[in-house]
Design a protein around this motif. Structure first.
Motif, short mmCIF file in Angstrom:
data_model
loop_
_atom_site.label_atom_id
_atom_site.label_comp_id
_atom_site.label_asym_id
_atom_site.label_seq_id
_atom_site.Cartn_x
_atom_site.Cartn_y
_atom_site.Cartn_z
N VAL A 246 0.87 -1.19 0.00
CA VAL A 246 0.00 0.00 0.00
C VAL A 246 0.90 1.23 0.00
CG1 VAL A 246 -1.76 1.29 1.27
CG2 VAL A 246 -1.81 -1.22 1.24
N PHE A 247 0.70 2.11 -0.96
CA PHE A 247 1.60 3.24 -1.15
C PHE A 247 1.78 4.08 0.11
CE2 PHE A 247 2.45 7.67 -2.42
CZ PHE A 247 3.65 7.48 -3.10
N GLU A 248 0.71 4.39 0.79
CA GLU A 248 0.79 5.24 1.99
C GLU A 248 1.62 4.56 3.08
OE1 GLU A 248 -2.15 7.43 5.23
OE2 GLU A 248 -2.96 6.78 3.32
N ASP A 249 1.39 3.26 3.28
CA ASP A 249 2.17 2.53 4.28
C ASP A 249 3.63 2.44 3.88
OD1 ASP A 249 -0.11 2.19 5.70
OD2 ASP A 249 -0.28 0.03 5.45
N ALA A 250 3.88 2.27 2.57
CA ALA A 250 5.27 2.18 2.08
C ALA A 250 6.00 3.49 2.33
CB ALA A 250 5.26 1.85 0.59
N ILE A 251 5.35 4.61 2.08
CA ILE A 251 5.96 5.93 2.31
C ILE A 251 6.28 6.10 3.79
CG2 ILE A 251 5.47 8.39 2.39
CD1 ILE A 251 6.29 7.54 -0.32
N THR A 252 5.32 5.73 4.65
CA THR A 252 5.52 5.85 6.09
C THR A 252 6.71 5.00 6.55
OG1 THR A 252 3.15 6.21 6.44
CG2 THR A 252 4.44 5.52 8.36
N PHE A 253 6.79 3.79 6.03
CA PHE A 253 7.87 2.88 6.41
C PHE A 253 9.22 3.42 5.93
CE2 PHE A 253 10.41 -0.90 6.66
CZ PHE A 253 9.83 -1.64 7.69
N LYS A 254 9.26 3.91 4.69
CA LYS A 254 10.50 4.44 4.13
C LYS A 254 11.00 5.63 4.95
CE LYS A 254 13.68 5.03 0.92
NZ LYS A 254 14.79 4.07 0.76
N ILE A 255 10.10 6.54 5.28
CA ILE A 255 10.48 7.71 6.09
C ILE A 255 10.97 7.28 7.46
CG2 ILE A 255 9.60 9.78 7.24
CD1 ILE A 255 7.75 10.18 4.82
N ALA A 256 10.29 6.28 8.04
CA ALA A 256 10.67 5.80 9.37
C ALA A 256 12.10 5.23 9.34
CB ALA A 256 9.69 4.74 9.86
N LEU A 257 12.44 4.48 8.31
CA LEU A 257 13.79 3.94 8.19
C LEU A 257 14.83 5.06 8.07
CD1 LEU A 257 13.30 0.89 5.76
CD2 LEU A 257 13.63 0.84 8.24
N MET A 258 14.48 6.10 7.33
CA MET A 258 15.38 7.24 7.17
C MET A 258 15.56 7.99 8.50
SD MET A 258 14.25 8.72 3.42
CE MET A 258 15.57 9.95 3.33
N VAL A 259 14.48 8.11 9.26
CA VAL A 259 14.55 8.78 10.56
C VAL A 259 15.45 7.99 11.51
CG1 VAL A 259 13.21 9.39 12.62
CG2 VAL A 259 12.34 9.98 10.35
N VAL A 260 15.35 6.66 11.47
CA VAL A 260 16.20 5.82 12.31
C VAL A 260 17.67 6.03 11.95
CG1 VAL A 260 16.85 3.44 12.84
CG2 VAL A 260 14.44 4.10 12.80
N LYS A 261 17.95 6.10 10.65
CA LYS A 261 19.33 6.36 10.20
C LYS A 261 19.84 7.69 10.73
CE LYS A 261 20.75 4.09 5.94
NZ LYS A 261 21.14 4.32 4.54
N TYR A 262 18.98 8.68 10.65
CA TYR A 262 19.35 10.03 11.12
C TYR A 262 19.62 10.02 12.62
CZ TYR A 262 18.40 14.78 12.82
OH TYR A 262 18.46 15.98 13.48
N MET A 263 18.78 9.34 13.38
CA MET A 263 18.96 9.28 14.84
C MET A 263 20.27 8.57 15.20
SD MET A 263 15.03 8.38 15.92
CE MET A 263 15.46 7.91 17.58
N LYS A 264 20.59 7.50 14.50
CA LYS A 264 21.83 6.78 14.77
C LYS A 264 23.05 7.65 14.47
CE LYS A 264 22.31 2.49 13.57
NZ LYS A 264 22.33 1.26 12.73
N TYR A 265 22.95 8.44 13.39
CA TYR A 265 24.05 9.34 13.04
C TYR A 265 24.24 10.40 14.12
CZ TYR A 265 26.69 12.89 10.44
OH TYR A 265 27.63 13.82 10.06
N MET A 266 23.14 10.96 14.60
CA MET A 266 23.22 12.05 15.59
C MET A 266 23.69 11.55 16.95
SD MET A 266 22.65 14.67 13.84
CE MET A 266 22.61 15.89 15.15
N GLU A 267 23.49 10.25 17.22
CA GLU A 267 23.95 9.68 18.49
C GLU A 267 25.45 9.80 18.65
OE1 GLU A 267 22.65 5.68 18.77
OE2 GLU A 267 20.55 6.20 19.15
#
Length: 362
Positions: free
Chosen positions: A337-358
């Motif tokens: 489902v496109f909306e769920d896919a977008i949400t999941f993709k953004i969530a993965l990117m946010v996790v990457k960002y958080m790990k970098y900032m740590e």
């Protein structure tokens, strides 16, 4: 101020051309550079020459010349020998050294100006007045690039970059910290962002051939006024950071290509944590097994196409559907489902960002 080593290299070259032994002293009579194997003590006569009104003088069989930098006496040149021929050669050499001083001072002044410009340390009125004084075009299109390598500053990255960029007078290579080299590039001959990126990629390739490793170049947007160079620099800084998080394999990353990564980079960490908790509950996407992560990446890479993804993963279509169903049960998100896919993709990117900032929290 010009270095003693540059002065030494210069008079060595001039001696080879003119076949005259040379010595350069400071205004206190101390030797700065010399071609003489054993120079006689001329400090007293040099200080007396400094105090005299003459610009040139023959003392004890040697020709003395004063070298100025904007009316300020900087050095004394001694050419060994006497006679009209030695006098003329000494006069020419003194003129060459004086021209060298002027050139290096202008380079230093320009470099200092560009550093302050990048760091927003200049008033608007000062920017234009100093640019005019230094003969820098104020309305040329320019872009700021930041070059970073795994070698850091130890491999002579600054001088290597200056060598490859050249010294046309329109481009500037400098540094404002201990990590990166900054290029302010005149892009009058580069019409599109693609051409600018191609230039940056070529520069990265050349620098790696010279021995730098892991070269990455971040590019800001093109600005048309010199006062806006600092904005292009800030954009390049953001592009460098965002590129490390979301575009790890890219040697060149432009501010205009950051997409949603630029938005995520500006999110406060507490908001990111709240979002991830909302999407994944108490789970961490890093806890997914390797098979699931590969499946997710390939599914996004193929624009949510089940048939193409299963073909590239060498698995049956039903196996892929089973994996997606399993992921939906654990996260509540159906990647088909496109909306769920977008949400999941953004969530993965946010996790990457958080790990970098740590990395910068401690």
């Amino acid at each position: 101020m010009i270095s003693n080593q540059i002065l030494q290299n210069t008079i060595d070259g001039l001696k080879n051309i003119a076949h005259v032994e040379l010595c350069v002293l400071d205004v206190d009579g101390k030797e700065v550079a010399s071609t003489l194997a054993e120079a006689a003590d001329v400090s007293v006569s040099a200080r007396e020459f400094v105090a005299s009104p003459a610009d040139s003088q023959e003392i004890q069989g040697q020709q003395y010349f004063k070298i100025y930098d904007e009316q300020q006496l900087e050095y004394i040149l001694i050419a060994r020998g006497s006679g009209e021929n030695i006098y003329m050669l000494g006069k020419m050499i003194a003129f060459q050294l004086q021209s060298l001083l002027v050139a290096y001072k202008e380079r230093f002044d320009k470099d200092n100006f560009i550093k302050n410009l990048l760091l927003d340390n200049l008033l608007l009125v000062d920017i234009y007045s100093r640019a005019k004084k230094l003969h820098i075009q104020s309305d040329s299109p320019r872009v700021t690039m930041i070059m970073e390598s795994d070698n850091g500053r130890d491999a002579g990255a600054l001088e290597l970059t200056r060598t490859h960029i050249g010294s046309t007078g329109d481009d500037f290579v400098t540094e404002v910290d201990e990590d990166n080299v900054i290029i302010v590039k005149d892009v009058s001959s580069l019409d599109t962002p693609q051409e600018i990126s191609k230039f940056a990629a070529g520069l990265a390739s050349e620098l790696e051939k010279e021995g730098l490793k892991g070269v990455r170049i971040a590019v800001g947007t093109t600005v048309k006024e010199i006062k806006e160079v600092s904005r292009s620099y800030k954009e390049a800084k953001m592009a460098l950071d965002v590129g490390k998080i979301f575009f790890e394999g890219r040697k060149v990353i432009s501010y205009g290509e950051l997409g949603i990564g630029r938005l995520i980079y500006q999110l406060p960490i507490p908001l990111c944590k709240m979002f991830i908790k909302e999407i994944f509950g108490g789970k961490n996407p890093d806890d997914f097994d390797e098979e699931t992560l590969v499946t997710i990446d390939k599914f996004f890479e193929n624009n949510l196409n089940v048939s193409e993804t299963s073909r590239q993963l060498f698995i049956h279509r039903n196996t892929l559907v089973y994996r997606l169903d399993k992921l939906q049960k654990s996260t509540g998100l159906d990647l088909r489902v496109f909306e769920d896919a977008i949400t999941f993709k953004i969530a993965l990117m946010v996790v990457k960002y958080m790990k970098y900032m740590e990395k910068f929290e401690y």
